[in-house]
Design a protein around this motif. Structure first.
Motif, PDB file in Angstrom:
ATOM      1  N   ASN A 235       0.817  -1.211   0.000  1.00  7.45           N
ATOM      2  CA  ASN A 235       0.000   0.000   0.000  1.00  7.45           C
ATOM      3  C   ASN A 235       0.856   1.268   0.000  1.00  7.45           C
ATOM      4  N   THR A 236       1.879   1.292   0.878  1.00  6.23           N
ATOM      5  CA  THR A 236       2.698   2.507   0.960  1.00  6.23           C
ATOM      6  C   THR A 236       3.541   2.694  -0.304  1.00  6.23           C
ATOM      7  N   THR A 237       4.098   1.613  -0.849  1.00  6.37           N
ATOM      8  CA  THR A 237       4.934   1.781  -2.046  1.00  6.37           C
ATOM      9  C   THR A 237       4.098   2.222  -3.246  1.00  6.37           C
ATOM     10  N   LEU A 238       2.922   1.617  -3.411  1.00  2.68           N
ATOM     11  CA  LEU A 238       2.105   1.976  -4.581  1.00  2.68           C
ATOM     12  C   LEU A 238       1.589   3.400  -4.472  1.00  2.68           C
ATOM     13  N   LYS A 239       1.209   3.798  -3.273  1.00  4.17           N
ATOM     14  CA  LYS A 239       0.772   5.184  -3.094  1.00  4.17           C
ATOM     15  C   LYS A 239       1.952   6.145  -3.285  1.00  4.17           C
ATOM     16  N   ALA A 240       3.155   5.683  -2.907  1.00 10.50           N
ATOM     17  CA  ALA A 240       4.352   6.505  -3.146  1.00 10.50           C
ATOM     18  C   ALA A 240       4.573   6.688  -4.648  1.00 10.50           C
ATOM     19  N   CYS A 241       4.330   5.629  -5.427  1.00 12.67           N
ATOM     20  CA  CYS A 241       4.436   5.731  -6.887  1.00 12.67           C
ATOM     21  C   CYS A 241       3.487   6.800  -7.407  1.00 12.67           C
ATOM     22  N   GLU A 242       2.254   6.761  -6.948  1.00 10.51           N
ATOM     23  CA  GLU A 242       1.244   7.708  -7.425  1.00 10.51           C
ATOM     24  C   GLU A 242       1.627   9.142  -7.043  1.00 10.51           C
TER      25      GLU A 242
END
Lengths: 341, 341
Positions: A235-242
């Protein structure tokens, strides 16, 4: 042609029937085999249908519910108090085989808990996982899980995520997918106990094409077909991507806005770039699938617009056609057999 | 003017003396108060100095070491076999107060372990943390820790990271920094036990300006001055930021490369954009500080070029001037006093 029935939680999501009803109507014209059961407040749904000038057809059914699970409710509370809610009724339709899949834009934690309670997990699966396909540099997709269904997991669950992701990706790719674990370094000595233990388990599993660890900067590089991690990290990595994609685009836009020619090119560029960037937000994946259940459940983002919700319904149709839960069961059985011998 | 002595691991990093020696010479001209001790293979260092036409000065000292800790060595092995290595000697110079700070581009795990063994942790600190300042949309910086010094931590350590980050950021900002915990949702009920427990501890701590949870998409939005997380999450999210920035820029470049005018603008834009993007790679932060030690240790990236290594040396000079370890001690003492009453 075999009919596919999708139970749509008409009250889920930030906009309720004003988005869910037009999305259902659009989806019916997109997918000729589709039948939709709209579960929610009948007067509100009928108002929307009338507004759209929709001609009644047996392909669209309305099932009344005047209770909604709010976004702030804890999963444990939602479980105890879900009776007669639109989400619960939609899931019950799948459980009783009156529908082939459920689509909801409601409270994610509640949807997880209720799905598990009503539909049960597949044999051999300890926890469901939220999965979606990421875009990559080559144009291929990479399936990543878990994106937040579980805040913490053990190595057995992470291993099961790998099996589930592999089964899902194989159908899309038509070959044995490359499976990797997200870690803080590529070397074997790197990482926490969770990823080290799961790596050992996958190494001993011939039917999974395990390629080792990948790092956060490789998520969108097509270095693997399936990347597994715990839900907190996912969750944190994908939101960081966004967030980063938005950050870079905002910076570029600010630079481009300084002159007329640049501004013109910026508008030309960013209209389609922005939609690609939106696809990097794990909450926006319409729809992300809850894997590991005996039924098909698609999570649509709460703020999804009509076309995004049509996509989520399309994902449900796709998974029904591909019989994703059966594919996962078969793959899991094969892996368990391997481990016995 | 007070002299500042930096012990530079001349053999650390992918390029050894061919980068470390010119970086030392450049740093001496940048920072008039600086003295550098180059620790490494004397013949190689002298060859580089001769190549540069460097005139010997008491501000540059060479200390011989012909042993190097390789990047593949486990920290536990490095600990036992560090004797006479360039990294170990550089750290020993700080321990014996012959140097004020150590800068190394060598094996991160070994640097962590050796720093802790030689310099010891500050009282009240259980684990050191790797910290750096991220760029944000507003132009302000956000300090994020831990970026991978610890693959797993408990709530006490995470709390200490918040105290250390707050002490560091306060000096830069001149006000009490906003401290947040990275989580998978903003609501109190979200997350794993680690972040929930740490959130309770910070809420009960009046001298820390704790503002609650932030999500991965907010890292670069200037929503907090300090963001804490465990090293696994910090490392994967930051690397995800770097990978995404690269992904978006590559996509834009590909689009822009199609015509001459666009190509011209692309070249105009991307020369400086690329350097901003590089700053998003946690491995590239030159230099990331190891906080929580009794001495100052700066980790330079292994592939750092000359100017990046000069930046890392500059960071060391800066931290010596600001007496960062003392600032952390003072802040920690204040927090512990609060918790007693």
């Amino acid at each position: 042609m075999h009919n596919i029935t999708v139970a749509l939680d008409a009250m889920g999501g930030d906009f309720g029937p004003s988005v869910t009803v037009p999305a259902a109507v659009q989806a019916l014209s997109h997918f000729p085999e589709l039948k939709v059961v709209l579960v929610g407040d009948t007067p509100s749904i009928n108002t929307q249908l009338k507004h759209l000038g929709y001609q009644r057809s047996p392909r669209l059914e309305v099932m009344h519910s005047d209770r909604v699970i709010s976004n702030s409710e804890k999963p444990s509370f939602a479980l105890r108090n879900s009776h007669d809610t639109s989400m619960r009724i939609a899931l019950d339709l799948v459980e009783s085989e009156h529908a082939d899949a459920c689509v909801s834009g409601g409270n994610t934690g509640a949807l997880m808990a209720l799905s598990r309670y009503r539909l049960k997990l597949l044999p051999g699966i300890d926890r469901p996982a939220l999965v979606t396909a990421l875009p990559t540099q080559s144009g291929a997709k990479t399936w990543m899980l878990d994106l937040g269904a579980n805040a913490s997991v053990d190595a057995d669950s992470l291993f099961q995520f790998a099996v589930m992701g592999s089964a899902l990706a194989q159908q899309h790719l038509g070959r044995c997918p490359r499976v990797a674990i997200l870690n803080i370094g590529a070397e074997e000595i790197k990482g926490n106990d969770l990823v080290k233990r799961c790596s050992e388990m996958l190494t001993q599993c011939p039917s999974i094409n395990y390629i080792g660890f990948v790092e956060g900067n490789e998520l969108l590089s097509d270095c693997a077909d399936v990347i597994v991690c715990d839900g907190f990290v996912g969750n944190t990595t994908l939101k960081a991507c966004e967030g980063t994609a938005q950050f870079v685009l905002d910076k570029l836009k600010a630079k481009l806005a300084t002159s007329t020619i640049k501004g013109w090119i910026a508008r030309l560029l960013f209209s389609d770039m922005l939609s690609e960037v939106k696809a990097l937000n794990p909450d926006q994946y319409n729809g992300a699938s809850l894997l590991g259940l005996r039924g098909i459940v698609i999570k649509s983002h709460g703020s999804a617009d009509i076309s995004a919700l049509v996509n989520a319904i399309g994902e449900a149709v796709h998974e029904v056609k591909r019989q994703v839960p059966n594919q996962i069961s078969d793959r899991l059985e094969a892996v368990l057999l391997e481990r016995q011998y």
